[in-house]
Design an enzyme around this catalytic site. Structure first.
Site, PDB file in Angstrom:
ATOM      1  N   ASP A  12     -66.927  36.330  32.269  1.00 19.94           N
ATOM      2  CA  ASP A  12     -66.110  37.543  32.137  1.00 19.94           C
ATOM      3  C   ASP A  12     -67.018  38.735  32.394  1.00 19.94           C
ATOM      4  OD1 ASP A  12     -63.916  36.066  31.529  1.00 19.94           O
ATOM      5  OD2 ASP A  12     -63.935  36.501  29.378  1.00 19.94           O
ATOM      6  N   ASP A 131     -51.225  31.853  33.612  1.00 18.58           N
ATOM      7  CA  ASP A 131     -51.419  31.894  32.163  1.00 18.58           C
ATOM      8  C   ASP A 131     -50.101  31.485  31.517  1.00 18.58           C
ATOM      9  OD1 ASP A 131     -53.919  32.862  32.672  1.00 18.58           O
ATOM     10  OD2 ASP A 131     -53.483  34.941  32.132  1.00 18.58           O
TER      11      ASP A 131
END
Lengths: 254, 218
Positions: A12, A131
């Site tokens: 990330d 997702d």
């Protein structure tokens, strides 16, 4: 001779820095994504994924610089995602050195964007990130904005649709499991992997090496993505590969 | 003397990392080389070695190559007539074929007789694209594979493709890989070679193959 299961560490990145840092190995700067990428390259990762979580769209230049410097230093495939909304975003990332670009929210809000992107750059570099959350047993729906926004769209139908529009790979993340260290949502992973012809990357929830094995053997994924178990040095890429090979999976042991 | 390597830029994807891989292979192998990413036919004509990359669909890549005025003619001249070492990568390798069958029938350069057709694995559970790391099954000796361990226990190459070149002549096939059946991984004929996999993404195997290409005297 067979295609090997891929292990993909995911970093990330926020404002050009690795969020929380990569604590394994002796990185001089644990927050430098390029250093982390080099370390994973040397450790034998099969691909690398950068997820840009920079809030502001104006700061894209920093990400592009990180991608450029990574591509110069690492001779392995690099996928970059986060905030990809326009064809120009994809072009800029590919020109910076990304091999694949992952599209998330934009694929939900504008399905034609996937088609446009695949036609422009080829199916092989368009990854759609899905997702999903379980809503009832055996039914998963697409959520956006980090799992906060429900869409009511059923996940396997969405997966089939984006593949028919040209997605070359799907990155499937369980929003129920993400961050729990309790393993992938194998039902979700398998439902999608069995529904489409393209490779599926399992993501979200890895706590130990058996979770990686299950992602492939039970989830039918072609690749497994993990973040914290690698970043914090809980396991090395080498240990993960050895464990998966012992479990009978075909791995690239370098 | 420093040799020049031209990586042809015809709008097909990023060539920066490919150039870096060639520069690193040159540095590591001690073969002094200047790498040019170029769409200039004069640079290609003057180059000692020529690389044709390519990502995306066959027809798009062919259109892109044709859109560079005179490039195909210069390639015919320096590669075919003058015999300069040439390496095609991924769709750049597929373009060597007679025809591409992706979406529509498109004429290739015709340097390696054969068609580029959809991979059809015998096992229908196998995924397309053939995406990831696979080993090579060498069909014949070739200088570009010198010092590279092939076979099931050998080094891996990175593939990402749904279509593959099916050469008409078995002698043009240097290496196969397997994805529910044999898939062409590398072809060669005289001074022309092509890899379906991406040497610039294939770590050890890739850098070694590129170094071999930089020193290749066909």
């Amino acid at each position: 001779m067979t295609l090997k299961t891929r292990i993909i560490p995911c970093l990330d990145v926020k404002d050009g820095r690795v969020v929380k840092g990569v604590k394994f190995l002796d990185l001089v700067d644990a927050g430098d994504p390029v250093e982390a990428a080099k370390a994973y390259d040397a450790a034998g990762a099969d691909e690398l994924c950068f997820l840009d979580i920079t809030a502001s769209h104006e700061d894209r230049g920093i990400l592009l610089d990180v991608v450029t410097r990574t591509a110069e230093a690492c001779f392995m495939p690099l996928t970059v995602g986060g905030g990809v909304r326009k064809v120009e975003d994809i072009r800029a990332l590919l020109l910076a050195g990304a091999d694949k670009v992952s599209i998330n929210t934009a694929a939900v809000t504008n399905r034609q964007f996937v088609k446009e992107a695949a036609e422009k750059f080829g199916d092989q570099c368009i990854v759609v990130a899905i997702d999903a959350k379980q809503v009832t047993p055996g039914r998963w729906e697409i959520f956006t904005h980090g799992g906060r926004n429900a869409t009511g769209i059923e996940a396997t139908a969405f997966a089939r649709e984006v593949v028919s529009l040209g997605a070359g790979e799907l990155l499937v993340t369980s929003m129920d499991k993400d961050g729990t260290k309790s393993g992938y949502d194998l039902g979700l992973t398998r439902a999608i992997a069995d529904a489409v012809s393209v490779p599926v990357i399992a993501s979200g929830g890895v706590g130990d090496l058996d979770d990686l094995v299950a992602g492939v053997s039970e989830g039918h994924a072609s690749a497994v993505l993990a973040a914290s178990i690698f970043h914090f040095g809980t396991y090395t890429i080498g240990q993960a590969k050895a464990h998966m090979a012992e479990a009978g999976l075909r791995m690239r042991l370098v | 003397m420093t040799q020049s390597v031209a990586i042809i830029d015809y709008g097909s994807g990023n060539l920066h990392s490919a150039a870096k891989a060639f520069e690193r292979a040159a540095a590591e192998s001690g073969i002094a080389s200047t790498v040019h990413v170029t769409s200039d036919t004069a640079v290609v004509r003057a180059a000692d070695r020529i690389v044709l990359p390519g990502v995306g669909a066959f027809a798009d890549c062919r259109r892109g190559l044709d859109a560079v005025p005179g490039m195909v003619e210069v390639l015919e001249e320096v590669v075919r007539a003058k015999g300069r070492p040439f390496l095609g990568i991924c769709v750049g390798m597929q373009l060597l074929a007679s025809r591409g069958l992706e979406y529509t029938v498109t004429e290739g350069l015709g340097w390696i007789a054969g068609d580029v057709a959809l991979i059809k694995p015998r096992d229908e559970s196998l995924k397309i694209p053939h995406m990831g790391w696979n080993t090579l099954h060498q069909q014949q000796e070739h200088p570009l594979l010198a010092g590279i361990e092939t076979g099931p226990q050998g080094l891996h190459a990175y593939f990402v493709h749904s279509y593959a070149l099916v050469p008409a002549r078995a002698e043009d096939v240097v290496a196969l890989t397997d994805h529910g059946g044999p898939v062409t991984a590398m072809v060669a004929r005289d001074n022309v070679a092509g890899t379906q996999f991406h040497p610039e993404k294939s770590q050890t195997l890739g850098l070694k193959l590129i170094a071999n290409f930089l020193g290749w005297k066909p």
